[in-house]
Scaffold this motif. Structure first.
Motif, PDB file in Angstrom:
ATOM      1  N   MET A 140      11.931   4.629   5.440  1.00  0.00           N
ATOM      2  CA  MET A 140      10.572   4.884   6.227  1.00  0.00           C
ATOM      3  C   MET A 140      10.574   3.680   7.010  1.00  0.00           C
ATOM      4  O   MET A 140       9.811   3.518   7.840  1.00  0.00           O
TER       5      MET A 140
ATOM      6  N   ASN B 119       8.266   3.083  10.345  1.00  0.00           N
ATOM      7  CA  ASN B 119       7.553   1.583  10.696  1.00  0.00           C
ATOM      8  C   ASN B 119       7.584   0.979  11.914  1.00  0.00           C
ATOM      9  O   ASN B 119       6.907   0.828  12.731  1.00  0.00           O
TER      10      ASN B 119
ATOM     11  N   MET C 125       2.883  10.280   4.770  1.00  0.00           N
ATOM     12  CA  MET C 125       4.370   9.978   4.282  1.00  0.00           C
ATOM     13  C   MET C 125       4.280   8.878   3.120  1.00  0.00           C
ATOM     14  O   MET C 125       5.088   8.116   3.146  1.00  0.00           O
ATOM     15  N   GLY C 126       3.265   9.094   2.272  1.00  0.00           N
ATOM     16  CA  GLY C 126       3.184   8.117   1.257  1.00  0.00           C
ATOM     17  C   GLY C 126       2.527   6.792   0.941  1.00  0.00           C
ATOM     18  O   GLY C 126       2.757   6.172   0.097  1.00  0.00           O
ATOM     19  N   HIS C 127       1.580   6.816   1.927  1.00  0.00           N
ATOM     20  CA  HIS C 127       0.642   5.480   1.883  1.00  0.00           C
ATOM     21  C   HIS C 127      -0.449   5.753   0.850  1.00  0.00           C
ATOM     22  O   HIS C 127      -0.894   7.058   0.697  1.00  0.00           O
ATOM     23  N   GLY C 128      -1.279   4.584   0.304  1.00  0.00           N
ATOM     24  CA  GLY C 128      -2.308   4.738  -0.525  1.00  0.00           C
ATOM     25  C   GLY C 128      -3.503   4.739   0.297  1.00  0.00           C
ATOM     26  O   GLY C 128      -3.318   4.855   1.788  1.00  0.00           O
TER      27      GLY C 128
ATOM     28  N   GLY D  67       0.754  -1.292   0.053  1.00  0.00           N
ATOM     29  CA  GLY D  67       0.076   0.020   0.140  1.00  0.00           C
ATOM     30  C   GLY D  67       0.901   1.365   0.000  1.00  0.00           C
ATOM     31  O   GLY D  67       0.501   2.443   0.632  1.00  0.00           O
TER      32      GLY D  67
ATOM     33  N   MET E 167      -6.012   2.901   0.782  1.00  0.00           N
ATOM     34  CA  MET E 167      -6.393   1.772   1.609  1.00  0.00           C
ATOM     35  C   MET E 167      -5.596   1.520   2.909  1.00  0.00           C
ATOM     36  O   MET E 167      -6.403   1.399   3.992  1.00  0.00           O
ATOM     37  N   VAL E 168      -4.312   1.820   2.858  1.00  0.00           N
ATOM     38  CA  VAL E 168      -3.587   1.799   4.150  1.00  0.00           C
ATOM     39  C   VAL E 168      -4.034   2.736   5.169  1.00  0.00           C
ATOM     40  O   VAL E 168      -4.511   2.539   6.175  1.00  0.00           O
TER      41      VAL E 168
ATOM     42  N   VAL F  86       1.252   4.348  -3.770  1.00  0.00           N
ATOM     43  CA  VAL F  86       0.174   3.960  -4.550  1.00  0.00           C
ATOM     44  C   VAL F  86      -0.847   4.943  -4.612  1.00  0.00           C
ATOM     45  O   VAL F  86      -1.044   5.613  -3.520  1.00  0.00           O
TER      46      VAL F  86
ATOM     47  N   ALA G  52       0.213   2.890  11.931  1.00  0.00           N
ATOM     48  CA  ALA G  52       0.499   3.626  10.805  1.00  0.00           C
ATOM     49  C   ALA G  52      -0.014   5.079  10.877  1.00  0.00           C
ATOM     50  O   ALA G  52       0.219   5.960   9.962  1.00  0.00           O
TER      51      ALA G  52
END
Ligand code: HEM
Ligand SMILES: [Cu+2]
Lengths: 96, 649
Positions: free
Chosen positions: B267, B271, B332-335, A92, B337-338, A95, B326
């Motif tokens: 990153m 995490n 910081m760049g997650h889609g 993920g 969905m995340v 994207v 998260a």
């Protein structure tokens, strides 16, 4: 004499050595990624089970319920950490 | 490393700090020698394995660190009180917010809570010590050496400056070339191992050493909260251990785990840090919930409302705390969905937390409330923490977080959670259990003055930051220009910080005042409270309970008082207790020097001290130590003296 000799444990020990050797196959021979991973995962799981039940006496404990619960919790945290990280940082990530 | 970089130079404040460190470290041994107290210190404190004394040492260290972290906070507030201020430069400000964050969380909140845990848990479950007393001492000395190592960084070598979260790539060797972040990695590593051992120790203690009859569902709520906290510790701290080890490898051994090239991933640090970091905030807040539960039910003179739902919601929180991390880096760049998944899990935590808030309110309902100092903190906690919680739900919404992220709004939010959620709780617990340990209460009048100063000033300090954040002031910003308009509210916040200082000074003065003037209490139960720790004498004898109590329900001590039935009957028997040992403190010292040389990459001495550490372990393996027995006569003598009767002979 028969009762004194820990046959089960010696067998278990040999078996766990065998498992480690089998795991070596994954690096010693030129296997495909999938085949190598399968061997590693299967031997690791069997190994973990062997250690927990034979050598760490999970079953023989009076409070084995607590222990199973503990193992379950550990599995939960471990799997969440691994797959959550993959989810957040690979599948993920960056994207739309 | 060049020698002229060894000591931090060129800063008048740091020179002053050096002078005071030298003065103090000379004054202590001189005073000890002069008053002939070395022996007393060594045999009664430094080598002790008694959980109560270890707890007291944890709390003393935590108070010391509260002072250090507080000075950092004051300096930051002073720097930002007016626009374009030149009190601190950018580098110095970076170092200060980093050490403030690390010290407050890891060396103040954690040890304070672990200290209370140490003092209270064995007493509350009717045990004579923890499961592994020697290991407990090792935990303390590892924490202490980690804390000291971290603290000397600001005079020797320079403090870490990449924030308490030490994000890569900023924390990498390339962008932070001084030894500061080595200190971070190694000091936290050492203290972290200590915490992990505490986790195991208390888990076993609570599961195995409860008084006869005390089933899990008859445990006091503080014990429950500590049990769950230690489960979280045992599962979360290994992640930190691994992440810090990778950080050390990256910074000192040339690996590329968190590098931006060669297959590394910067990153991944953020995490892993938060995989540990979010459970960590629950590690410091759950015991606080337990403390409040005890205090609220004691001073409302009622049993805790919704015991079962309290337990279930804590278990739920412990699981949820592992699936929300998260939310610390939505931007910081997650889609989508995340971010959606982590938004939902985060908001879900509000539910069990809300259940607890309502349970406390229902416990208060129709209670005969006595407004003691610990109760005042507990009552203030509820509304203030709720503000923290509600702003937390605001931050939980990923899309809205793009607005709040890294602003003063966030800083206000987490102080609104951490201060009522942890600091108020440990202060309340400190006032509540103080008479158990020392045999007299802290003065109530001074305690209430401190309370009002702290509570009011807290809001004056931090409420303006919500507004500043919404107006766009970012966190970790060392100065701003007049035209931003941030000046006025920052000045208000500075005034609040001064008020907080006054409050904490009154609190510390109260300890001194009460030592001198407080009337000693006689029955061991000055608050007329409910759980087992109040059924033994204050101060508590070495063996805690002359006879182990038997428990048949929750709040057994309360009912035994009401019904006039003693909790324990029978004849005294010799009591088996563990021996003191000098090994844990030696081990702590060895870890300190090992860590120090590791920080500077001086391998030979590091290896030497590594061998010393292994040596202490080997020594323990071959040591024959069966503890000692306290004879029946001695128990009788002690009990009589504690009841205030005269010796016969
Ligand atoms: C006693 C009064 C306190 C004051 C006046 C205070 C003030 C501050 C200030 C001014 C900052 C930096 C804001 C910025 O420029 O980004 C800060 C950051 C922080 N504070 Fe506090 N604080 C206090 C207590 C605490 C406590 C008790 C804790 C934890 C238990 C805590 C944890 C933190 C953390 C984790 C940070 C973030 C550090 C970083 O950015 O890396 N603070 N505090
Ligand atoms: Cu979090």
């Amino acid at each position: 004499m028969k009762q004194l000799f820990p046959a089960q444990h010696v067998m278990g020990f040999l078996f766990s050595l065998l498992l480690s050797l089998v795991a070596l196959v994954a690096v010693l021979f030129d296997l495909s990624f999938a085949a190598g991973m399968t061997i590693l995962v299967v031997t690791a799981l069997v190994q973990a089970g062997l250690q927990l039940f034979l050598f760490m006496h999970v079953k023989e404990n009076a409070e084995s319920k607590t222990l199973y619960l503990n193992i379950l919790y550990a599995l939960f945290v471990g799997l969440v950490t691994i797959f959550g990280t993959l989810f957040a940082m690979r599948w993920g990530y960056m994207v739309k | 490393m060049k020698w002229d970089e060894f000591f931090v130079t060129g800063e008048p404040m740091i020179y002053a700090a050096m002078v005071s460190i030298v003065v103090v470290s000379l004054a202590i041994p001189i005073a000890l020698t002069y008053f002939k107290k070395w022996n007393w210190l060594w045999t009664n404190w430094l080598t002790t394995v008694d959980h109560k004394k270890i707890g007291v040492m944890y709390i003393l260290a935590a108070l010391l660190m509260l002072f250090r972290g507080g000075v950092d906070a004051l300096l930051m507030r002073a720097q930002t009180a007016v626009p374009d201020n030149g009190l601190l430069d950018g580098q110095h400000y970076n170092e200060i917010f980093t050490t403030h964050g690390v010290i407050m969380i890891l060396f103040m909140a954690m040890p304070f809570i672990i200290g209370l845990m140490n003092v209270v848990i064995p007493l509350q479950i009717g045990a004579r010590d923890v499961a592994f007393p020697r290991l407990n001492a090792v935990s303390f000395w590892l924490f202490f050496s980690g804390a000291m190592l971290f603290n000397i960084s600001f005079v020797i070598g320079g403090s870490p400056d990449a924030g308490w979260s030490a994000y890569f790539p900023l924390a990498s060797l390339e962008f932070s070339p001084t030894v500061g972040n080595n200190y971070y990695a190694i000091a936290l590593q050492i203290a972290g191992i200590g915490t992990l051992l505490t986790g195991i120790n208390f888990l076993v203690t609570i599961l195995k050493m409860r008084a006869p009859g005390m089933t899990l569902m008859k445990m006091p709520m503080f014990t429950w909260s500590v049990l769950i906290t230690n489960v979280i510790i045992v599962f979360a701290f290994p992640v930190l251990t691994v992440a810090l080890a990778l950080m050390t490898l990256d910074r000192q051994f040339g690996t590329q785990f968190f590098a931006m090239q060669s297959g590394g991933m910067d990153m991944l640090w953020a995490n892993l840090f938060w995989v540990w970091g979010h459970p960590e905030v629950y590690i410091v807040v759950l015991p606080a919930f337990g403390i409040y539960s005890e205090i609220i039910s004691a001073f409302a003179r009622k049993n805790l409302y919704g015991y079962k739902s309290m337990v279930v919601s804590m278990v739920a929180i412990s699981l949820l705390s592992f699936v929300v991390w998260a939310h610390h880096f939505y931007t910081m760049g997650h889609g989508v969905m995340v971010n959606s998944v982590f938004s939902i899990t985060t908001m879900a935590i509000a539910i069990p937390t809300g259940v607890k808030i309502f349970n406390w309110l229902f416990t208060l309902r129709k209670g005969k409330i006595s407004f003691t100092t610990p109760m005042l903190y507990s009552l203030a906690f509820i509304p203030i923490f709720t503000i923290g919680g509600v702003t937390g739900v605001m931050l939980a919404m990923a899309s809205a977080d793009y607005q709040y992220h890294n602003t003063m709004f966030l800083v206000a939010h987490f102080h609104y959670v951490l201060i009522p959620g942890t600091v108020f709780a440990v202060i309340a617990g400190f006032h509540f259990w103080f008479p158990k340990v020392f045999g007299f209460r802290l003065n109530e009048k001074l305690g209430k003055w401190a309370f009002w100063f702290i509570t009011v000033s807290f809001n004056v300090t931090f409420f303006p930051l919500f507004i500043l954040g919404l107006n766009g002031m970012t966190r970790r910003m060392y100065t701003y220009s007049e035209s931003t308009g941030y000046g006025a509210l920052n000045m208000v916040s500075m005034v609040g910080a001064l008020g907080l200082t006054v409050g904490f000074i009154i609190l510390v003065y109260n300890i001194y005042y009460s030592v001198r003037y407080s009337p000693r209490d006689t029955n061991g139960d000055p608050w007329d409270a409910r759980s087992l720790e109040w059924s033994t004498h204050s101060p508590v004898p070495e063996y805690n309970f002359a006879l182990i109590p038997t428990v048949d329900r929750l709040d057994a001590h309360w009912f035994s008082k009401k019904e006039g039935k003693p909790l324990a009957t029978g004849k005294y028997e010799p009591i088996h207790m563990p021996n003191n040992s000098g090994v844990p403190i030696i081990m702590g010292a060895a870890f300190f020097f090992w860590g120090f040389f590791m920080v500077f990459s001086w391998w030979i001495p590091a290896i030497v001290f590594g061998v010393v550490i292994l040596g202490t372990l080997a020594y323990r393996t071959f040591e024959k130590d069966h503890g000692h027995y306290i004879s029946v006569e001695e128990i009788e003598r002690t009990e009589k003296a504690l009841r205030g009767e005269q010796h016969e002979n």
